[in-house]
Design a protein around this motif. Structure first.
Motif, PDB file in Angstrom:
ATOM      1  N   GLY A 440       0.825  -1.191   0.000  1.00 23.74           N
ATOM      2  CA  GLY A 440       0.000   0.000   0.000  1.00 23.74           C
ATOM      3  C   GLY A 440       0.860   1.242   0.000  1.00 23.74           C
ATOM      4  O   GLY A 440       2.021   1.210   0.391  1.00 23.74           O
ATOM      5  N   ASN A 441       0.276   2.352  -0.413  1.00 28.41           N
ATOM      6  CA  ASN A 441       1.025   3.596  -0.530  1.00 28.41           C
ATOM      7  C   ASN A 441       0.765   4.489   0.679  1.00 28.41           C
ATOM      8  O   ASN A 441      -0.169   4.270   1.443  1.00 28.41           O
ATOM      9  CB  ASN A 441       0.623   4.311  -1.810  1.00 28.41           C
ATOM     10  N   ILE A 442       1.599   5.496   0.836  1.00 29.09           N
ATOM     11  CA  ILE A 442       1.458   6.422   1.947  1.00 29.09           C
ATOM     12  C   ILE A 442       1.801   7.817   1.452  1.00 29.09           C
ATOM     13  O   ILE A 442       2.661   7.991   0.582  1.00 29.09           O
ATOM     14  CB  ILE A 442       2.359   6.001   3.125  1.00 29.09           C
ATOM     15  N   ILE A 443       1.085   8.823   2.001  1.00 32.48           N
ATOM     16  CA  ILE A 443       1.292  10.211   1.589  1.00 32.48           C
ATOM     17  C   ILE A 443       1.663  11.039   2.814  1.00 32.48           C
ATOM     18  O   ILE A 443       1.009  10.957   3.853  1.00 32.48           O
ATOM     19  CB  ILE A 443       0.028  10.787   0.928  1.00 32.48           C
ATOM     20  N   LEU A 444       2.731  11.819   2.674  1.00 24.61           N
ATOM     21  CA  LEU A 444       3.111  12.778   3.702  1.00 24.61           C
ATOM     22  C   LEU A 444       2.572  14.140   3.287  1.00 24.61           C
ATOM     23  O   LEU A 444       2.825  14.598   2.164  1.00 24.61           O
ATOM     24  CB  LEU A 444       4.632  12.851   3.850  1.00 24.61           C
ATOM     25  N   THR A 445       1.804  14.782   4.177  1.00 21.76           N
ATOM     26  CA  THR A 445       1.197  16.078   3.886  1.00 21.76           C
ATOM     27  C   THR A 445       1.735  17.121   4.852  1.00 21.76           C
ATOM     28  O   THR A 445       1.662  16.948   6.074  1.00 21.76           O
ATOM     29  CB  THR A 445      -0.336  16.010   4.018  1.00 21.76           C
ATOM     30  N   PHE A 446       2.286  18.216   4.295  1.00 20.02           N
ATOM     31  CA  PHE A 446       2.829  19.297   5.106  1.00 20.02           C
ATOM     32  C   PHE A 446       1.946  20.532   4.937  1.00 20.02           C
ATOM     33  O   PHE A 446       1.683  20.966   3.810  1.00 20.02           O
ATOM     34  CB  PHE A 446       4.261  19.615   4.686  1.00 20.02           C
ATOM     35  N   LYS A 447       1.479  21.087   6.083  1.00 23.17           N
ATOM     36  CA  LYS A 447       0.664  22.301   6.051  1.00 23.17           C
ATOM     37  C   LYS A 447       1.603  23.510   5.948  1.00 23.17           C
ATOM     38  O   LYS A 447       2.418  23.758   6.823  1.00 23.17           O
ATOM     39  CB  LYS A 447      -0.182  22.405   7.319  1.00 23.17           C
ATOM     40  N   THR A 448       1.472  24.260   4.868  1.00 20.79           N
ATOM     41  CA  THR A 448       2.321  25.436   4.642  1.00 20.79           C
ATOM     42  C   THR A 448       1.457  26.686   4.524  1.00 20.79           C
ATOM     43  O   THR A 448       0.218  26.610   4.555  1.00 20.79           O
ATOM     44  CB  THR A 448       3.155  25.267   3.359  1.00 20.79           C
ATOM     45  N   GLU A 449       2.096  27.835   4.363  1.00 22.71           N
ATOM     46  CA  GLU A 449       1.360  29.094   4.194  1.00 22.71           C
ATOM     47  C   GLU A 449       0.502  29.077   2.934  1.00 22.71           C
ATOM     48  O   GLU A 449      -0.506  29.779   2.841  1.00 22.71           O
ATOM     49  CB  GLU A 449       2.338  30.270   4.133  1.00 22.71           C
TER      50      GLU A 449
END
Length: 558
Positions: A440-449
């Protein structure tokens, strides 16, 4: 001129006795004293280009015409490395040097010139036997004369040279990791100014006498598995307390020690109190493991505590004080009252650091608490339910207060990891378990401006030795090796050979979010989509993603 006879004559001079070499160690283990015996005077060997080749040397020139030896073909039991070739100084033995002999030659003496400043990794390692169809193999060394000046001995440089008995060190020696590992016949060494690295002389089964004058050391297990280490109840090397065996209830660590090494006090059941000087900044792996009666130890100045440092210290005071920004690696406090006191809904939290345990959450989202500043546990320290990996859209959210995450792979059961603080430091992740990710795949999400920015970790199918799959695994391991490196991901993801649909999706997400995206890699993603724009639009239509379709139409018009 008979070059071999010339070498032999010089070697005979070097082999003359140099006087008494039996230096006794002082009673204080923290500061052994080096022998004052004189070393044999070396003759400076100068060869022409042709003479060096005839003698069995292959070489190249580095900066300022310094000569680097890349291959040594042993033709006798005496090897004298020339100081100069064609008037240029020989300064390095290359890493992985081709060190071979045509036949089985034992009891080889190696003489290194004073011009030499570096011996590369695995240069004379018997562990890497370059055997070939002609029957060549790495010769056995018995004695080595090092340069009189400063010399750096590379990682595993003499690894597994089991016949090596005598080492004649110069005035300033830097010894890298495992440089002499497995030199089983080595009985004693004498150094002047020196710097040790981890496991420099590990598994030297006869090494019982070590003397030095000035030493620098910031690592563990320099002499692990040697008689020298076993016979010393207290062993301090440089600024590292490597070992302490005592039957006292209280032990005062000497001032000047900066590191308590791996296993240093392990299994000392008599200990009840350890007094650390302000100089101690690190506690090594399992340093106090199984010290069941240890109650008091002052840790308020310590900057880092490694995994299992206080494992099974069942009497440790639950009110032990820590430095505010102390860093833990793994869970240093397994089976201690501190661990019991730190139980929260997120797991075990000590000093605002999440170390392990079993989190409590509902649905498909684990929102980590705001008071957590660091996450340090490893996969062994957490009690995750295997069924969590099958929860659709399983998400872990790291709040803005999280400053540092060690071993990100503990969250590999999730489908998405959300970082509300884009400056969160991610280190020592060592990749995600590839058997898990390949399913399975995985996504890293970064909250930016500018909003959310995704970094997808997608896998092609694992069919046989599929090059695309293998390339992808290799890349992801590089990205997570040490500190998380987004640039490596962007530099190489388009070259893995994974299916075009995956690469289109990755390019879209990286351009849309742009977290740590360099101008060069932005251009590469744009060019890739331009090249495959018709298929990118079809992919967006297939996904039913209107926002993606509009983005691709915009790319098509650029």
């Amino acid at each position: 001129m008979d070059i071999i006879r010339f070498f032999s004559d010089i070697a005979d001079v070097l082999k003359k006795p140099a006087g008494n070499t039996n230096a006794k160690q002082t009673p204080t283990p923290a500061a052994p004293v080096q022998s004052t015996d004189a070393e044999p005077k070396k003759e400076e060997l100068r060869l022409t280009f042709k003479e060096a080749q005839q003698a069995g040397f292959q070489f190249c020139c580095g900066r300022r015409k310094a000569v680097i030896i890349t291959s040594i073909h042993v033709k006798s039991d005496k090897i004298i490395i020339p100081a100069y070739i064609d008037g240029n100084p020989v300064t390095r033995i290359a890493g992985g040097c081709r060190f071979i002999t045509e036949r089985s030659v034992k009891n080889v003496t190696l003489v290194l010139p004073d011009t030499l400043t570096e011996i590369g990794e695995n240069a004379f390692s018997k562990a890497l036997d370059h055997s070939n169809t002609r029957g060549e193999s790495v010769p056995w060394l018995c004695e080595v004369y090092f340069p009189e000046g400063r010399i750096m001995i590379g990682k595993k440089a003499f690894y597994n040279q089991r016949e090596l008995k005598k080492l004649h060190f110069g005035a300033d020696t830097i010894i890298r990791e495992e440089a002499f590992k497995g030199c089983k016949e080595l009985e004693k060494i004498s150094l002047r100014t020196c710097a040790f690295s981890a496991r420099s002389f590990i598994y030297c089964e006869k090494l019982s006498e070590v003397t030095w004058r000035n030493v620098t050391c910031y690592c563990d297990e320099v002499f692990g598995g040697t008689p020298f280490e076993k016979k010393n109840d207290l062993l301090i090397v440089g600024e590292v307390l490597q070992k302490c065996r005592t039957d006292k209830k209280q032990f005062i660590v000497p001032d000047g020690v900066r590191i308590i090494g791996k296993d240093a006090f392990k299994d000392n059941v008599s200990l009840e109190e350890v007094i650390l000087p302000s100089s101690v900044i690190r506690i090594g792996t399992a340093a106090f493991a199984n010290c069941r009666n240890l109650r008091n130890i002052g840790l308020s100045n310590v900057e880092a505590i490694d995994r299992d440092a206080f494992d099974n210290c069942i009497s440790l005071d639950p009110k032990t004080k820590f430095k505010a920004d102390v860093r833990f690696e793994g869970d240093p406090f397994r089976k201690t009252p501190l661990e019991s006191k730190g139980i929260t809904e997120d797991g075990i939290v000590i000093n605002n650091t999440l170390l392990g345990g079993r989190p409590v959450f509902t649905g498909n989202v684990w929102q980590i608490s705001e008071n957590v500043r660091r996450i340090s546990g490893d996969r062994r320290s957490f009690d995750f339910d295997p069924t969590w990996s099958s929860i659709p859209e399983m998400t872990v959210i790291f709040p803005a207060g999280v400053e540092h995450i060690n071993c990100l792979n503990i969250f590999s059961f999730a489908k998405r990891l959300v970082f509300e603080n884009p400056k969160t430091e991610i280190t020592d992740s060592k990749g995600f378990p590839m058997d898990r990710l390949s399913r399975g795949n995985i996504i890293l999400t970064f909250k930016t401006e500018n909003g959310s920015s995704d970094i997808p970790f997608l896998f092609p199918k694992k069919i046989g030795d599929n090059p695309a799959y293998l390339n992808t695994v290799k890349l992801y391991n590089k990205v997570f090796d040490g500190e998380f490196d987004v640039k490596i991901y962007d530099d190489e993801i388009l070259d893995t050979g994974m299916p075009m649909k995956m690469l289109i999706d990755i390019a879209y997400r990286r351009l849309k979010g742009g977290y740590k995206l360099t101008p060069e890699n932005r251009t590469r993603y744009e060019e890739y989509l331009h090249l495959h724009i018709s298929k990118a639009i079809k992919y967006a239509e297939m996904c039913g993603d209107k926002e993606m379709m509009q983005f691709f139409y915009g790319v098509d018009e650029m």
